[in-house]
Motif scaffolding. Structure first.
Motif, short mmCIF file in Angstrom:
data_model
loop_
_atom_site.label_atom_id
_atom_site.label_comp_id
_atom_site.label_asym_id
_atom_site.label_seq_id
_atom_site.Cartn_x
_atom_site.Cartn_y
_atom_site.Cartn_z
N ASP A 29 81.36 37.43 14.14
CA ASP A 29 80.79 36.59 15.16
C ASP A 29 79.80 35.70 14.44
OD1 ASP A 29 82.08 38.46 16.67
OD2 ASP A 29 80.29 39.65 16.94
N ASN A 92 75.57 41.34 17.87
CA ASN A 92 76.89 41.85 17.53
C ASN A 92 77.30 42.78 18.67
OD1 ASN A 92 75.45 44.22 17.09
ND2 ASN A 92 75.84 44.30 14.89
N ASP A 149 76.70 39.25 12.81
CA ASP A 149 78.10 39.40 13.16
C ASP A 149 78.66 40.65 12.50
OD1 ASP A 149 80.57 38.60 14.32
OD2 ASP A 149 81.24 38.13 12.30
N SER A 207 79.88 35.56 9.07
CA SER A 207 81.12 36.05 9.66
C SER A 207 81.52 37.33 8.94
CB SER A 207 82.23 35.00 9.49
OG SER A 207 83.49 35.55 9.77
N SER A 275 83.21 33.53 14.12
CA SER A 275 83.37 34.96 14.37
C SER A 275 84.71 35.43 13.84
CB SER A 275 83.29 35.24 15.87
OG SER A 275 83.54 36.59 16.13
N PHE A 342 82.42 34.98 19.63
CA PHE A 342 82.21 36.35 19.16
C PHE A 342 83.50 37.13 19.35
CE2 PHE A 342 80.89 36.21 23.60
CZ PHE A 342 81.40 37.37 24.17
N GLN A 343 83.69 38.13 18.48
CA GLN A 343 84.89 38.96 18.55
C GLN A 343 84.61 40.20 19.37
OE1 GLN A 343 85.77 42.05 16.88
NE2 GLN A 343 83.77 42.38 15.90
N ARG A 351 88.73 36.99 20.55
CA ARG A 351 87.59 36.08 20.39
C ARG A 351 87.23 35.52 21.77
NH1 ARG A 351 89.51 37.84 16.40
NH2 ARG A 351 89.71 36.90 14.32
#
Length: 549
Positions: A29, A92, A149, A207, A275, A342-343, A351
């Motif tokens: 992220d 995160n 992240d 990342s 991300s 963000f993941q 995502r």
């Protein structure tokens, strides 16, 4: 928990410094800062550079005062939630993070972990990087920006030094003695540390793709590949917003690596968020693009195998070229430059995109999953962080393309070749052939062979503008050969070209490129990686030699 060593990097160490290689892919992220960047001497502090930049502010429509997403005195209160990744707030899947008065605070991420409890508290003893592993820059006096992240937390000091925190998912460390290091770069991520080199106003982001996070990615054929033991990068926008730089903590500690931006590098971004190796950019008119690109997925890792011509499931061979830029749909409303990606799972689709904006006079943000067709609007009680985007009306610049001409040869057989649009950081280029001075045509139109290329690892530190200084780039290339060479119009030209290239669907090459000269040789069968065995040279290899026009 200490950071797991990337598998490819371990193999690279075993091969010795002369080998090319890098890390594997990861979860991630990222953060976005908006504003201007200016070139500054290496020994200039960020505070000094910002002061120097004031003199240039009137020359640019994106002034620091309008664009910087940073701390203000009235923002001292810590929020209940963190919705956007900015210079001073991030998150995160486990923690919210905030920067206040130069110190870092953390609390559990109640959005990703409903039911989690806990109040804001200083990270570590001081809220700043500390400990015995700060061997390059020493403990900072003040932190001016951060990014989180995956397991990574990165902090930027007022002196322009980056600090890497490990591990922001480990409650034992986060609630106790958090581990920091200022080691970065070749060799073995134990290098001299990484500096900002120029102000970070337009945006930077960490990342982290981790095997316990995003876990995997799909190449453009849909084949799934593991991220190995992880890929951790820093990404940032260049001063003018059209260049995107990145660095991996195992690569030489410099900003020489670039990713081609949208619209063949002519898109001018005003903010960046990243991300799980997926970049998210926005321009002054609110146009948004995303792309998955890192050292491994882009074809730059010489300890992996890639192919431009495989079709369908391919085992461990990764399909190139890397994923294209994806134009995201416009929102039903207006937006600011504050964006976040963000993941939240595994694979390319995991995502989430957010962009701050307004709809029907209501402030909030637009949100969507990366492959969804449209945005949902979420109203909030929070005022917008900056002005709504309305476009700057500036025309797009021309691509940074360069014309070359030379020879494609195999032993005594050869044809003349022209490449009118080689771009050092944007692939592919187009190649045309000439036989006896005449352009080779098919159906009356020039025969065109795509010339794909990607950069490879070097182990020395380079300047950011090394290409402009005529230093060589180490590249791999693939000349894709049409399967209908027998349709070439002229009989004599057809015979020459078929004799040279007939039965060769691709010519895979490696070598160097400068602004004046490109020299490439076909990858030999003795090379253990890079391309599958049936795509390597057997017998006399091809060579491609080009000089700038």
């Amino acid at each position: 928990m200490s950071r797991l060593l990337p598998l490819a990097a371990l193999a690279l160490l075993a091969c010795g410094p002369a080998s090319d290689g890098g890390t594997a892919d990861v979860d991630a992220d990222a953060v976005g800062l908006d504003a201007l960047e200016h070139d500054v001497p290496a020994d200039t502090t960020i505070a000094d550079a910002d002061a120097d930049a004031d003199a240039d502010a009137d020359a640019d429509t994106d002034s620091d005062a309008d664009a910087l997403d940073t701390w203000r005195p009235e923002d001292t209160a810590l929020p209940d939630r963190v919705l956007f990744r900015t210079a001073t707030e991030s998150f995160n899947q486990r923690y919210f993070v905030a920067l206040r008065e130069g110190r870092i605070w953390v609390k559990p991420n109640t959005d990703a972990r409903p039911g989690a409890t806990g109040a804001w508290h200083l990270l570590g003893a001081s809220g700043r990087p500390e400990g015995s592993n700060l061997v390059n820059f020493g403990p900072p006096t003040e932190i001016v920006a951060l990014s989180a992240d995956g397991i990574h937390l990165h902090a930027l000091s007022d002196a322009g030094a980056f600090y890497r925190g490990d591990d922001l998912t480990n409650a034992f460390l986060v609630e106790g003695t958090f581990n920091w290091t200022d080691r970065w770069g070749w060799p073995a991520a134990q290098g001299p540390g990484l500096r900002a080199d120029w102000p970070t106003a337009r945006g930077w982001s960490v990342s982290d793709s981790h095997p316990l996070g995003v876990g995997r990615y799909q190449d453009r054929d849909g084949t799934t590949h593991s991220v190995g033991m992880g890929v951790a990068h820093l990404y940032r926008l260049g001063p003018e917003g059209r260049r995107i730089y990145f660095n991996d903590w195992w690569l030489p500690a410099d900003w020489s690596r670039q990713i081609c931006g949208p619209e063949r590098g002519t898109f001018t971004a005003v903010n960046l968020s990243v991300s799980a190796s997926t970049l998210f950019v926005i321009d002054a008119a609110g146009a948004m693009y995303t792309r998955l690109y890192d050292f491994d997925t882009g074809g730059e890792n010489t300890l992996l195998t890639y192919s431009y011509i495989i079709d369908g499931p391919s085992g461990t061979t990764r399909k190139l070229p890397a994923e294209d830029w994806r134009r995201q749909p416009d929102v039903d409303g207006r937006v600011t430059r504050r964006i976040t990606i963000f993941q939240d799972g595994q694979g390319n689709a995991a995502r989430v995109l957010r962009v701050e904006g307004r709809r029907d006079d209501v402030d909030g943000y637009f949100e969507k999953r990366i492959f969804d067709d449209g945005w949902a609007f979420v109203p909030t009680s929070t005022p917008l962080s900056g002005p709504l985007l309305d476009g700057d009306g500036a025309p797009a610049p021309a691509p940074d393309d360069h014309a070359y001409a030379g020879t494609l040869a195999r032993g005594a057989a050869s044809v003349a070749i022209e490449v009118p649009d080689f771009n050092p950081f944007c692939s592919p280029a187009r190649a045309h052939l000439r036989v006896d001075g005449q352009l080779v045509t098919r159906g009356g139109a020039p025969l065109e062979l795509p010339l794909h290329h990607a950069h490879l690892l070097v182990t020395e530190v380079r300047s950011t503008d090394y290409w402009l200084e005529d230093q060589p780039a180490s590249i791999r290339a693939a000349l894709l050969v049409p399967d209908d060479l027998d349709a070439i119009d002229d009989a004599a030209a057809r015979a020459r070209v078929v004799a040279l290239l007939g039965g060769e669907p691709v010519v895979n090459l490696t070598g160097t490129a400068t602004r004046g000269h490109i020299a490439l040789t076909e990858i030999p069968w003795t090379e253990p990686f890079l391309v599958p065995g049936d795509e390597k040279a057997v017998g006399t290899p091809f060579s491609l030699t080009l000089d700038a026009n």
